[in-house]
Write a protein that holds these residues in place. Structure first.
Motif, PDB file in Angstrom:
ATOM      1  N   UNK A   1      -6.451 -13.540   1.074  1.00  0.00           N
ATOM      2  CA  UNK A   1      -5.144 -13.433   0.419  1.00  0.00           C
ATOM      3  C   UNK A   1      -4.887 -11.955   0.118  1.00  0.00           C
ATOM      4  N   UNK A   2      -3.627 -11.527   0.157  1.00  0.00           N
ATOM      5  CA  UNK A   2      -3.310 -10.130  -0.130  1.00  0.00           C
ATOM      6  C   UNK A   2      -3.088  -9.864  -1.611  1.00  0.00           C
ATOM      7  N   UNK A   3      -2.639 -10.857  -2.358  1.00  0.00           N
ATOM      8  CA  UNK A   3      -2.314 -10.659  -3.769  1.00  0.00           C
ATOM      9  C   UNK A   3      -3.489 -10.927  -4.676  1.00  0.00           C
ATOM     10  N   UNK A   4      -4.488 -10.077  -4.635  1.00  0.00           N
ATOM     11  CA  UNK A   4      -5.687 -10.265  -5.450  1.00  0.00           C
ATOM     12  C   UNK A   4      -5.567  -9.508  -6.768  1.00  0.00           C
ATOM     13  N   UNK A   5      -6.289  -9.948  -7.818  1.00  0.00           N
ATOM     14  CA  UNK A   5      -6.092  -9.356  -9.144  1.00  0.00           C
ATOM     15  C   UNK A   5      -6.678  -7.963  -9.328  1.00  0.00           C
ATOM     16  N   UNK A   6      -7.692  -7.592  -8.539  1.00  0.00           N
ATOM     17  CA  UNK A   6      -8.360  -6.309  -8.775  1.00  0.00           C
ATOM     18  C   UNK A   6      -8.056  -5.265  -7.701  1.00  0.00           C
ATOM     19  N   UNK A   7      -8.072  -5.678  -6.437  1.00  0.00           N
ATOM     20  CA  UNK A   7      -7.835  -4.764  -5.318  1.00  0.00           C
ATOM     21  C   UNK A   7      -6.807  -5.409  -4.409  1.00  0.00           C
TER      22      UNK A   7
ATOM     23  N   UNK B   1      -6.168  -3.211   0.990  1.00  0.00           N
ATOM     24  CA  UNK B   1      -7.308  -2.321   0.778  1.00  0.00           C
ATOM     25  C   UNK B   1      -8.628  -3.042   1.032  1.00  0.00           C
ATOM     26  N   UNK B   2      -8.687  -4.319   0.643  1.00  0.00           N
ATOM     27  CA  UNK B   2      -9.892  -5.105   0.926  1.00  0.00           C
ATOM     28  C   UNK B   2     -10.116  -5.174   2.431  1.00  0.00           C
ATOM     29  N   UNK B   3      -9.049  -5.400   3.172  1.00  0.00           N
ATOM     30  CA  UNK B   3      -9.141  -5.469   4.629  1.00  0.00           C
ATOM     31  C   UNK B   3      -9.638  -4.143   5.203  1.00  0.00           C
ATOM     32  N   UNK B   4      -9.092  -3.036   4.721  1.00  0.00           N
ATOM     33  CA  UNK B   4      -9.535  -1.725   5.188  1.00  0.00           C
ATOM     34  C   UNK B   4     -11.009  -1.513   4.904  1.00  0.00           C
TER      35      UNK B   4
ATOM     36  N   UNK C   1      -2.498  -3.592  11.672  1.00  0.00           N
ATOM     37  CA  UNK C   1      -3.014  -2.233  11.880  1.00  0.00           C
ATOM     38  C   UNK C   1      -4.311  -2.015  11.118  1.00  0.00           C
ATOM     39  N   UNK C   2      -4.446  -2.665   9.967  1.00  0.00           N
ATOM     40  CA  UNK C   2      -5.665  -2.530   9.167  1.00  0.00           C
ATOM     41  C   UNK C   2      -6.822  -3.358   9.709  1.00  0.00           C
ATOM     42  N   UNK C   3      -6.538  -4.198  10.712  1.00  0.00           N
ATOM     43  CA  UNK C   3      -7.645  -4.882  11.392  1.00  0.00           C
ATOM     44  C   UNK C   3      -7.721  -6.378  11.250  1.00  0.00           C
ATOM     45  N   UNK C   4      -6.674  -7.038  10.705  1.00  0.00           N
ATOM     46  CA  UNK C   4      -6.753  -8.497  10.646  1.00  0.00           C
ATOM     47  C   UNK C   4      -6.536  -9.085  12.041  1.00  0.00           C
TER      48      UNK C   4
END
Length: 230
Positions: free
Chosen positions: A52-58, A62-65, A92-95
């Motif tokens: 998921x992209x909407x995470x509480x900390x990061x 950015x997690x994907x990167x 582009x970030x690699x998913x």
């Protein structure tokens, strides 16, 4: 079947995915934030990540990167963000695929099967480098030399990581300049010389008798070590 890691802060989504995927024979692990998910990617080495992209900390982008800095595990983004720019950025970030919420479970299962088919046979991800003298932890992004922490700037670390993850392989000057400085700097080889010199100094590496970074004159650089850790 496959080991799948679900990184999502919504308990109901994690529960729904776990029930749906376990019914297909998959083994599911769950993480409720980005930091926990990154650690589990490194420690558990799943065969697929649903992110998921909407995470509480990061932010999920950015997690994907950060995942891509140390692993090529397939990643399917599952997000309410439906703007084209978010999809393009994630790709582009690699998913490997991007599925919008709300989603149909049959479609998601089909996409999972497709991604797993194309990724089968790839080598397991590596989480670090350790030769007894130099230790690099790809997850925490830390470097130790003979047990002492060595500080690297973000760009220095990125260049070192790129070389370490391709041991024995020449990475050309153009490849490095394009990746880290962009198309407009392909002739700015002095950038690389400065950064490589700084990295060597911090590693105590003699360019005349290199233990780690070897220069292929006029071409690029090669990392000599091979002690990647699983």
């Amino acid at each position: 079947m496959s080991r799948i890691l679900v990184i999502d802060d919504e308990p109901q989504i994690r529960r729904f995915l776990t029930i749906s995927l376990e019914s297909q024979g998959h083994q599911i692990s769950e993480a409720q934030c980005g930091a926990e998910g990154l650690a589990m990617v490194a420690l558990e080495q799943p065969e697929l990540v649903i992110l998921d992209l909407g995470l509480p900390d990061i932010d999920g982008q950015q997690v994907l990167q950060q995942i891509r800095e140390f692993s090529q595990v397939p990643v399917i983004v599952l997000s309410v963000r439906n703007h084209e720019r978010e999809k393009v950025l994630a790709l582009d970030n690699g998913c490997n695929d991007y599925v919008e919420k709300p989603f149909g479970v049959k479609e998601l299962l089909a996409r999972i099967r497709a991604v797993l088919r194309t990724s089968s046979g790839k080598p397991a991800a590596k989480s670090g480098y350790d030769d007894g003298r130099l230790n690099i932890d790809f997850v925490s992004r830390t470097v130790q030399l003979e047990g002492e922490r060595v500080r690297f700037s973000p760009r220095e670390y990125e260049l070192l990581l790129e070389l370490v993850q391709h041991p024995g392989q020449i990475i050309t000057q153009h490849q490095l300049l394009k990746k880290f400085w962009g198309e407009g700097h392909l002739d700015d080889t002095h950038y690389l010389r400065i950064f490589i010199r700084q990295i060597r100094n911090k590693l105590g590496d003699d360019p005349a008798r290199p233990a780690y970074i070897e220069t292929e004159a006029g071409v690029g650089y090669r990392f000599l070590g091979e002690s990647l850790t699983g």
